[in-house]
Design a protein around this motif. Structure first.
Motif, PDB file in Angstrom:
ATOM      1  N   VAL A 253       0.855  -1.190   0.000  1.00 43.54           N
ATOM      2  CA  VAL A 253       0.000   0.000   0.000  1.00 43.54           C
ATOM      3  C   VAL A 253       0.892   1.242   0.000  1.00 43.54           C
ATOM      4  N   ASP A 254       0.327   2.355  -0.433  1.00 41.92           N
ATOM      5  CA  ASP A 254       1.139   3.552  -0.627  1.00 41.92           C
ATOM      6  C   ASP A 254       0.684   4.713   0.264  1.00 41.92           C
ATOM      7  N   CYS A 255       0.435   4.417   1.526  1.00 41.84           N
ATOM      8  CA  CYS A 255      -0.098   5.432   2.453  1.00 41.84           C
ATOM      9  C   CYS A 255       0.845   6.643   2.533  1.00 41.84           C
ATOM     10  N   GLU A 256       0.267   7.815   2.382  1.00 35.57           N
ATOM     11  CA  GLU A 256       1.100   9.031   2.323  1.00 35.57           C
ATOM     12  C   GLU A 256       1.755   9.381   3.652  1.00 35.57           C
ATOM     13  N   TYR A 257       1.281   8.800   4.748  1.00 37.49           N
ATOM     14  CA  TYR A 257       1.848   9.125   6.057  1.00 37.49           C
ATOM     15  C   TYR A 257       2.962   8.167   6.465  1.00 37.49           C
ATOM     16  N   CYS A 258       3.182   7.100   5.674  1.00 34.47           N
ATOM     17  CA  CYS A 258       4.060   6.022   6.155  1.00 34.47           C
ATOM     18  C   CYS A 258       5.324   5.846   5.299  1.00 34.47           C
ATOM     19  N   PRO A 259       6.502   5.896   5.932  1.00 34.17           N
ATOM     20  CA  PRO A 259       7.759   5.731   5.188  1.00 34.17           C
ATOM     21  C   PRO A 259       7.952   4.321   4.611  1.00 34.17           C
ATOM     22  N   MET A 260       7.168   3.351   5.073  1.00 34.46           N
ATOM     23  CA  MET A 260       7.292   1.996   4.531  1.00 34.46           C
ATOM     24  C   MET A 260       6.388   1.790   3.313  1.00 34.46           C
TER      25      MET A 260
ATOM     26  N   ASP B 215     -14.134  -4.073  19.647  1.00 37.39           N
ATOM     27  CA  ASP B 215     -13.652  -4.308  21.010  1.00 37.39           C
ATOM     28  C   ASP B 215     -12.477  -3.392  21.352  1.00 37.39           C
ATOM     29  N   MET B 216     -11.819  -2.877  20.308  1.00 36.62           N
ATOM     30  CA  MET B 216     -10.630  -2.040  20.514  1.00 36.62           C
ATOM     31  C   MET B 216     -10.727  -0.821  19.600  1.00 36.62           C
ATOM     32  N   CYS B 217     -10.333   0.332  20.125  1.00 35.65           N
ATOM     33  CA  CYS B 217     -10.375   1.584  19.354  1.00 35.65           C
ATOM     34  C   CYS B 217      -9.121   2.369  19.657  1.00 35.65           C
ATOM     35  N   SER B 218      -8.664   3.177  18.718  1.00 36.43           N
ATOM     36  CA  SER B 218      -7.508   3.999  19.063  1.00 36.43           C
ATOM     37  C   SER B 218      -7.508   5.321  18.322  1.00 36.43           C
ATOM     38  N   VAL B 219      -6.757   6.251  18.896  1.00 37.10           N
ATOM     39  CA  VAL B 219      -6.524   7.543  18.248  1.00 37.10           C
ATOM     40  C   VAL B 219      -5.023   7.787  18.292  1.00 37.10           C
ATOM     41  N   SER B 220      -4.453   8.031  17.130  1.00 37.27           N
ATOM     42  CA  SER B 220      -3.016   8.279  17.054  1.00 37.27           C
ATOM     43  C   SER B 220      -2.820   9.646  16.408  1.00 37.27           C
ATOM     44  N   PRO B 221      -2.164  10.586  17.116  1.00 38.84           N
ATOM     45  CA  PRO B 221      -1.940  11.890  16.475  1.00 38.84           C
ATOM     46  C   PRO B 221      -0.952  11.743  15.322  1.00 38.84           C
ATOM     47  N   PHE B 222      -1.199  12.467  14.268  1.00 39.31           N
ATOM     48  CA  PHE B 222      -0.354  12.377  13.065  1.00 39.31           C
ATOM     49  C   PHE B 222       1.092  12.759  13.365  1.00 39.31           C
ATOM     50  N   ILE B 223       2.011  11.923  12.878  1.00 40.69           N
ATOM     51  CA  ILE B 223       3.454  12.214  12.954  1.00 40.69           C
ATOM     52  C   ILE B 223       3.948  12.447  11.527  1.00 40.69           C
ATOM     53  N   PRO B 224       4.482  13.634  11.234  1.00 39.55           N
ATOM     54  CA  PRO B 224       5.047  13.832   9.891  1.00 39.55           C
ATOM     55  C   PRO B 224       6.338  13.021   9.763  1.00 39.55           C
ATOM     56  N   ALA B 225       6.308  12.009   8.921  1.00 40.55           N
ATOM     57  CA  ALA B 225       7.452  11.104   8.826  1.00 40.55           C
ATOM     58  C   ALA B 225       8.310  11.468   7.610  1.00 40.55           C
ATOM     59  N   PRO B 226       9.637  11.299   7.746  1.00 41.72           N
ATOM     60  CA  PRO B 226      10.529  11.616   6.622  1.00 41.72           C
ATOM     61  C   PRO B 226      10.270  10.710   5.423  1.00 41.72           C
ATOM     62  N   ASN B 227      10.660  11.178   4.260  1.00 45.07           N
ATOM     63  CA  ASN B 227      10.508  10.413   3.011  1.00 45.07           C
ATOM     64  C   ASN B 227       9.063  10.063   2.698  1.00 45.07           C
ATOM     65  N   THR B 228       8.161  10.941   3.071  1.00 44.56           N
ATOM     66  CA  THR B 228       6.755  10.763   2.697  1.00 44.56           C
ATOM     67  C   THR B 228       6.252  12.090   2.127  1.00 44.56           C
ATOM     68  N   PRO B 229       5.156  12.043   1.360  1.00 46.88           N
ATOM     69  CA  PRO B 229       4.609  13.298   0.809  1.00 46.88           C
ATOM     70  C   PRO B 229       4.122  14.250   1.914  1.00 46.88           C
ATOM     71  N   LEU B 230       3.943  13.749   3.136  1.00 42.92           N
ATOM     72  CA  LEU B 230       3.422  14.581   4.221  1.00 42.92           C
ATOM     73  C   LEU B 230       4.516  15.010   5.199  1.00 42.92           C
ATOM     74  N   SER B 231       5.787  14.822   4.798  1.00 41.67           N
ATOM     75  CA  SER B 231       6.885  15.051   5.746  1.00 41.67           C
ATOM     76  C   SER B 231       6.981  16.488   6.252  1.00 41.67           C
ATOM     77  N   GLU B 232       6.490  17.437   5.462  1.00 41.63           N
ATOM     78  CA  GLU B 232       6.602  18.837   5.886  1.00 41.63           C
ATOM     79  C   GLU B 232       5.338  19.343   6.583  1.00 41.63           C
ATOM     80  N   CYS B 233       4.352  18.483   6.768  1.00 49.07           N
ATOM     81  CA  CYS B 233       3.093  18.905   7.402  1.00 49.07           C
ATOM     82  C   CYS B 233       3.270  19.013   8.914  1.00 49.07           C
ATOM     83  N   PRO B 234       2.430  19.837   9.566  1.00 48.35           N
ATOM     84  CA  PRO B 234       2.571  19.983  11.023  1.00 48.35           C
ATOM     85  C   PRO B 234       2.194  18.703  11.770  1.00 48.35           C
TER      86      PRO B 234
END
Ligand code: SAH
Length: 328
Positions: free
Chosen positions: A51-58, A211-230
């Motif tokens: 998959v090509d998720c814009e938030y993930c360096p993998m 049964d399980m839910c989560s909230v993860s605040p966005f981390i701008p990760a390097p080498n992704t299209p979102l790396s410069e986002c807050p």
């Protein structure tokens, strides 16, 4: 339940009003489940992903850029044994989305189930693999599966994940049909996400009846299209967690490492906001360094950090809620 405008108001609370929201959510958790936190031990099984998720360096676009690994069953079992040896009875296998990992994971699950019988929960977070593979994983002995919908805004979902929200949600239903205990979750403050869509996510997460839910605040990760986002707003994430606790009192709600990455002490705050799960990393040093989920500088949760955070939050560690013998 809450109306949309009430949910929006709750998400905006700060200062003493926010502290009141956290207190209510913690009381709800303690009343329903006691002052406990479930510990999970995660083994990162592969950093290969289709998959090509814009938030993930993998992401797939970086396939050739990163040093790729896929663990064989022997390594998965060995690392999972360390989880159990440390007293944790939730073996959590996480990785990129690739059918190539199936053969190894399936065998590892079978061996772990044979070794530990019904004293461990085997929890997976391996992306969308389709009903046939879910069936095989369940037959091998896996109990539970987290497949976050990430954002319930269909256009934003498609843009950031290059896949449809409907597909992700139907995979979650397929997991339920196989008898998995399931989890969903969102990334908050994802670039392009509106405040209203988070309100809708809170309602959706309740309706999905997981049964399980989560909230993860966005981390701008390097080498992704979102790396410069807050980076994500931790207070927004914490409020969303408290609301989830109030809307779904019996839920397993993790205090995620992304909170700690953005704000030291963030995971204690997550517990104070009503969380009751923490994941400790058991990946070996070599694979851990190559699992670039938030880039090289992610916050890796150690046993000591978990112990200190729980102590500070006044919670006692406990085992899986799924493992019957552990309930008394
Ligand atoms: N490949 C699996 C596992 C994904 S990693 C899957 O698709 O389900 C586990 C979770 O980390 C994701 O579901 C996502 O919610 C979170 N995550 C990944 N990158 C993130 C980022 N940059 N910021 C915040 N959360 C992130």
């Amino acid at each position: 339940m809450f109306s949309k405008s009430e949910l929006a108001d709750l998400l905006r609370l700060r200062g003493t009003d926010q502290a009141d929201l956290f207190a209510q959510a913690s009381i709800e958790r303690d009343n329903r489940l006691g002052p406990f936190a479930v510990l999970r031990g995660v083994v990162e099984v592969t950093n290969v992903c289709r998959v090509d998720c814009e938030y993930c360096p993998m992401r797939r676009s970086n396939l050739r850029m990163n040093d790729r690994f896929t663990l064989e069953a022997d390594s998965i079992v060995a690392q999972a044994q360390e989880v159990v040896a440390s007293g944790i009875n939730v073996i959590f296998l996480q990785g990129g989305e690739t059918p190539a990992v199936m053969v190894h994971v399936e065998e590892a699950i079978r061996r772990l189930r044979a070794e530990f019988q019904d004293t461990v929960e085997i929890l997976l977070n391996l992306g969308s693999l389709g009903p046939d593979r879910y069936q095989r994983l369940r037959a091998a002995g896996a109990d539970s599966y987290i497949l976050k919908h990430e954002t319930g805004d269909p256009a934003l979902h498609l843009r950031t994940r290059r896949e449809t929200l409907d597909d992700r949600l139907s995979e979650l239903e397929a997991l339920k049909s196989e008898g998995f205990s399931v989890g969903t979750g969102i990334i908050s403050s994802l670039p392009g996400q509106t405040f209203e869509s988070i309100v809708d996510d809170l309602i959706l997460m309740h309706e999905l009846d997981v049964d399980m839910c989560s909230v993860s605040p966005f981390i701008p990760a390097p080498n992704t299209p979102l790396s410069e986002c807050p980076q994500g707003d931790v207070d927004l994430a914490l409020n969303a967690m408290s609301i989830l606790r109030l809307m779904n009192p019996g839920i397993l709600l993790p205090s995620v490492s992304a909170l700690e990455k953005i704000r030291p002490g963030g995971q204690v705050q997550g517990f104070n906001a009503g969380a009751n799960v923490m994941t400790i990393n058991f990946s070996s040093k070599t694979t851990r360094d190559r699992y670039l989920i938030y880039g090289k500088n992610r916050y890796v949760v150690s046993g000591d950090h978990a112990f200190n955070s729980l102590t500070e939050a006044g919670l006692t560690p406990r085992g899986s809620l799924l493992v019957g013998s552990d309930l008394d």
